[in-house]
Design an enzyme around this catalytic site. Structure first.
Site, PDB file in Angstrom:
ATOM      1  N   ASP A  48       1.237   0.934   9.764  1.00 42.05           N
ATOM      2  CA  ASP A  48       0.828   0.047  10.858  1.00 42.05           C
ATOM      3  C   ASP A  48       1.927  -0.159  11.912  1.00 42.05           C
ATOM      4  O   ASP A  48       1.628  -0.612  13.021  1.00 42.05           O
ATOM      5  CB  ASP A  48       0.421  -1.334  10.316  1.00 42.05           C
ATOM      6  CG  ASP A  48      -0.684  -1.259   9.280  1.00 42.05           C
ATOM      7  OD1 ASP A  48      -1.407  -0.247   9.259  1.00 42.05           O
ATOM      8  OD2 ASP A  48      -0.813  -2.201   8.476  1.00 42.05           O
ATOM      9  N   GLY A  92      -4.377   0.100  11.037  1.00 42.71           N
ATOM     10  CA  GLY A  92      -3.327  -0.564  11.814  1.00 42.71           C
ATOM     11  C   GLY A  92      -3.336  -2.072  11.652  1.00 42.71           C
ATOM     12  O   GLY A  92      -2.515  -2.765  12.223  1.00 42.71           O
ATOM     13  N   ARG A 131     -21.772  14.125  23.267  1.00 43.48           N
ATOM     14  CA  ARG A 131     -21.898  12.829  22.589  1.00 43.48           C
ATOM     15  C   ARG A 131     -20.722  11.906  22.913  1.00 43.48           C
ATOM     16  O   ARG A 131     -19.667  12.368  23.355  1.00 43.48           O
ATOM     17  CB  ARG A 131     -21.878  13.027  21.068  1.00 43.48           C
ATOM     18  CG  ARG A 131     -23.100  13.660  20.521  1.00 43.48           C
ATOM     19  CD  ARG A 131     -22.937  13.854  19.018  1.00 43.48           C
ATOM     20  NE  ARG A 131     -24.120  14.497  18.460  1.00 43.48           N
ATOM     21  CZ  ARG A 131     -24.184  15.011  17.243  1.00 43.48           C
ATOM     22  NH1 ARG A 131     -23.134  14.972  16.453  1.00 43.48           N
ATOM     23  NH2 ARG A 131     -25.284  15.568  16.807  1.00 43.48           N
ATOM     24  N   GLY A 155       0.817  -1.212   0.000  1.00 42.25           N
ATOM     25  CA  GLY A 155       0.000   0.000   0.000  1.00 42.25           C
ATOM     26  C   GLY A 155       0.847   1.256   0.000  1.00 42.25           C
ATOM     27  O   GLY A 155       2.018   1.229   0.398  1.00 42.25           O
ATOM     28  N   GLU A 171      -8.971  -0.694  13.836  1.00 45.05           N
ATOM     29  CA  GLU A 171      -9.831  -1.509  12.953  1.00 45.05           C
ATOM     30  C   GLU A 171      -9.753  -2.995  13.305  1.00 45.05           C
ATOM     31  O   GLU A 171     -10.682  -3.754  13.039  1.00 45.05           O
ATOM     32  CB  GLU A 171      -9.447  -1.292  11.485  1.00 45.05           C
ATOM     33  CG  GLU A 171      -8.010  -1.704  11.169  1.00 45.05           C
ATOM     34  CD  GLU A 171      -7.602  -1.494   9.724  1.00 45.05           C
ATOM     35  OE1 GLU A 171      -8.433  -1.067   8.906  1.00 45.05           O
ATOM     36  OE2 GLU A 171      -6.418  -1.766   9.421  1.00 45.05           O
ATOM     37  N   LEU A 178      -7.233   8.511   4.726  1.00 48.30           N
ATOM     38  CA  LEU A 178      -6.637   9.815   5.040  1.00 48.30           C
ATOM     39  C   LEU A 178      -5.329   9.623   5.806  1.00 48.30           C
ATOM     40  O   LEU A 178      -4.425  10.447   5.755  1.00 48.30           O
ATOM     41  CB  LEU A 178      -7.593  10.651   5.901  1.00 48.30           C
ATOM     42  CG  LEU A 178      -8.845  11.168   5.200  1.00 48.30           C
ATOM     43  CD1 LEU A 178      -9.781  11.829   6.189  1.00 48.30           C
ATOM     44  CD2 LEU A 178      -8.455  12.151   4.099  1.00 48.30           C
ATOM     45  N   GLN A 179      -5.248   8.473   6.519  1.00 43.63           N
ATOM     46  CA  GLN A 179      -4.041   8.201   7.319  1.00 43.63           C
ATOM     47  C   GLN A 179      -2.847   7.817   6.458  1.00 43.63           C
ATOM     48  O   GLN A 179      -1.718   7.800   6.916  1.00 43.63           O
ATOM     49  CB  GLN A 179      -4.308   7.042   8.294  1.00 43.63           C
ATOM     50  CG  GLN A 179      -5.329   7.371   9.341  1.00 43.63           C
ATOM     51  CD  GLN A 179      -5.992   6.113   9.905  1.00 43.63           C
ATOM     52  OE1 GLN A 179      -5.573   5.601  10.931  1.00 43.63           O
ATOM     53  NE2 GLN A 179      -7.022   5.616   9.250  1.00 43.63           N
ATOM     54  N   ARG A 180      -3.121   7.433   5.221  1.00 39.67           N
ATOM     55  CA  ARG A 180      -2.041   6.918   4.372  1.00 39.67           C
ATOM     56  C   ARG A 180      -1.603   7.888   3.297  1.00 39.67           C
ATOM     57  O   ARG A 180      -0.555   7.720   2.685  1.00 39.67           O
ATOM     58  CB  ARG A 180      -2.524   5.633   3.700  1.00 39.67           C
ATOM     59  CG  ARG A 180      -1.892   4.439   4.287  1.00 39.67           C
ATOM     60  CD  ARG A 180      -2.403   3.155   3.791  1.00 39.67           C
ATOM     61  NE  ARG A 180      -2.648   3.034   2.371  1.00 39.67           N
ATOM     62  CZ  ARG A 180      -3.273   1.988   1.845  1.00 39.67           C
ATOM     63  NH1 ARG A 180      -3.692   1.013   2.626  1.00 39.67           N
ATOM     64  NH2 ARG A 180      -3.478   1.905   0.560  1.00 39.67           N
ATOM     65  N   GLY A 208      -1.090  -9.553  -7.739  1.00 41.75           N
ATOM     66  CA  GLY A 208      -0.401  -9.961  -8.954  1.00 41.75           C
ATOM     67  C   GLY A 208       0.605 -11.069  -8.679  1.00 41.75           C
ATOM     68  O   GLY A 208       0.565 -11.727  -7.644  1.00 41.75           O
TER      69      GLY A 208
HETATM   70  O1  F6P Z   1      -1.188  -1.857   5.884  1.00 48.42           O
HETATM   71  C1  F6P Z   1      -1.632  -0.550   5.736  1.00 48.42           C
HETATM   72  C2  F6P Z   1      -3.133  -0.503   5.709  1.00 48.42           C
HETATM   73  O2  F6P Z   1      -3.529   0.832   5.521  1.00 48.42           O
HETATM   74  C3  F6P Z   1      -3.828  -1.130   6.921  1.00 48.42           C
HETATM   75  O3  F6P Z   1      -3.788  -0.282   8.047  1.00 48.42           O
HETATM   76  C4  F6P Z   1      -5.200  -1.386   6.362  1.00 48.42           C
HETATM   77  O4  F6P Z   1      -5.842  -2.434   7.049  1.00 48.42           O
HETATM   78  C5  F6P Z   1      -4.902  -1.782   4.955  1.00 48.42           C
HETATM   79  O5  F6P Z   1      -3.640  -1.260   4.627  1.00 48.42           O
HETATM   80  C6  F6P Z   1      -5.911  -1.324   3.950  1.00 48.42           C
HETATM   81  O6  F6P Z   1      -5.482  -1.749   2.709  1.00 48.42           O
HETATM   82  P1  F6P Z   1      -6.269  -1.399   1.364  1.00 48.42           P
HETATM   83  O7  F6P Z   1      -6.079   0.054   1.101  1.00 48.42           O
HETATM   84  O8  F6P Z   1      -5.600  -2.255   0.342  1.00 48.42           O
HETATM   85  O9  F6P Z   1      -7.693  -1.769   1.602  1.00 48.42           O
END
Ligand code: F6P
Length: 360
Positions: free
Chosen positions: A140, A183, A175, A12, A235, A285-287, A76
């Site tokens: 992660d 993660g 709330r 990713g 998650e 957004l975290q990535r 792949g």
């Molecule tokens: O490994 C990074 C990560 O962002 C995880 O935190 C998450 O579970 C996963 O990849 C999501 O992957 P994808 O974007 O392929 O659904």
């Protein structure tokens, strides 16, 4: 001797990929070596190969640019993982093709930037005689052998900023707000981000939770006059005795797609307490986007160290953040075992000491 070094990104996307590419290329260029980007993951090494010259001009603006200019793939022919902890051995013909592809491109060495999946491929390529070094990437932070992977702190920054914003709504409306963060099977992002954002409850995969405990915290706060509660849930967190919550059927040859636990937690809290409870999923957004300051520096150290490893012929190694310095460990030592949060480690103990509920 002049060398030609290939750089490949896999898995990713992650903040800092381009910053590592830049550092590898700069350190190589300063030695008079040539750096070549391999496009689209390891597949780019196979004929017809796809490459990008990483010369001076190609590096403009890379330190702060999100994503990867090389493209990436987590499926792949080279997909190395099919599920939690599973690993697929690559067929020997594919290893041979890769070796031949490297020779055709005149590459003396390869820098692999990736998480556990891409690094476990790197280990197999190394065992097949391909000169390779690794750089640990993933938000992660679950790769062994290094205290931090790059991308992790940028994700934590994102989580912290989100908690700050959600706090104002939680407080204004009285709330319960539940923030679901990424993660995978490790709670690093949730725990570090949750502590940094001052969350009241943090649920992580390493500590299965009970609703009695979580609801107890919400009620305790009510009694003390705090009519809102901020909850961070990884998650991969799960209720004691239950399995992970997934948001889709597991795609073939890919890991399960986690997600949905935040909504489940919010619904159950609302059902039990009658308090309005909302879930927010932070998701990709975290990535995405630019790496934070820590990652920019870490990526720069990782990339230059990778070139040092190649210069000294230390193949089969992965650069690593070892606390006092950036060094290296063997890729074999780092992959295949998930680095998870120790439930009694200092991060979890800090949370407990602050009165944060971990759902125990
Ligand atoms: O490994 C990074 C990560 O962002 C995880 O935190 C998450 O579970 C996963 O990849 C999501 O992957 P994808 O974007 O392929 O659904």
């Amino acid at each position: 001797m002049n060398k030609r070094v290939g750089v490949v990104t896999g898995g990713g996307d992650c903040p800092g990929l381009n910053a590592v590419i830049r550092a590898v290329a700069k350190a190589a260029n300063r030695r008079g070596w040539e750096a070549v980007g391999i496009l689209g993951g390891y597949d780019g090494l196979l004929p017809p190969s796809r490459t990008l010259a990483l010369d001076y001009r190609a590096l403009d603006g890379l330190l702060v640019r999100g994503g990867t200019i090389l493209g990436t793939a987590n499926r792949g022919r080279f997909s190395a993982k099919t599920g939690h902890g599973d690993e697929r051995r690559l067929p020997v013909e594919l290893l041979e093709e890769t070796k031949q592809g490297m020779a055709d491109l005149g590459l003396d060495a390869l820098v692999t930037i990736g998480g556990d999946g891409s690094l476990s491929i790197a280990q197999q390529l190394h065992e097949h005689g391909i000169p390779i070094v690794g750089v640990p990437k993933t938000i992660d932070n679950d790769v062994g052998g290094t205290i931090f992977t790059f991308g992790y702190m940028s994700a934590v920054d994102c989580v912290t900023a989100a908690i700050d914003k959600l706090h104002t709504t939680a407080e204004s409306h009285g709330r319960v707000l539940v923030l679901e963060v990424m993660g995978r099977y490790a709670g690093w992002i949730a725990l570090f981000g949750g502590i940094a954002g001052g969350a009241d409850v943090i649920l992580i995969p390493e500590v299965p939770f009970t609703f009695d405990s979580v609801v107890g915290k919400v009620r305790e706060r009510e009694e003390r006059g705090k009519h809102f509660t901020m909850i961070v849930v990884a998650e991969g967190a799960r209720e004691k005795g239950h399995d992970f919550v997934t948001s889709a059927a597991q795609p073939e040859n890919r890991e399960a797609r986690l997600g949905g636990i935040g909504a489940a937690v919010a619904a159950e809290i609302e059902r039990r307490t009658g308090k309005e409870s909302r879930a927010c999923v932070l998701g990709h957004l975290q990535r995405g986007g630019t790496p934070g300051a820590f990652d920019r520096a870490l990526c720069s150290m990782f990339g230059t160290e990778a070139i040092e490893l190649i210069a000294s012929g230390q193949f089969g190694k992965m650069v690593a953040y070892l606390g006092t310095h950036v060094g290296a460990v063997s890729i074999a030592e780092a992959v295949g075992k998930l680095k998870t949060v120790p439930p009694s480690g200092s991060m979890a103990q800090t949370a407990r000491a602050l009165g944060v509920c971990l759902g125990e």
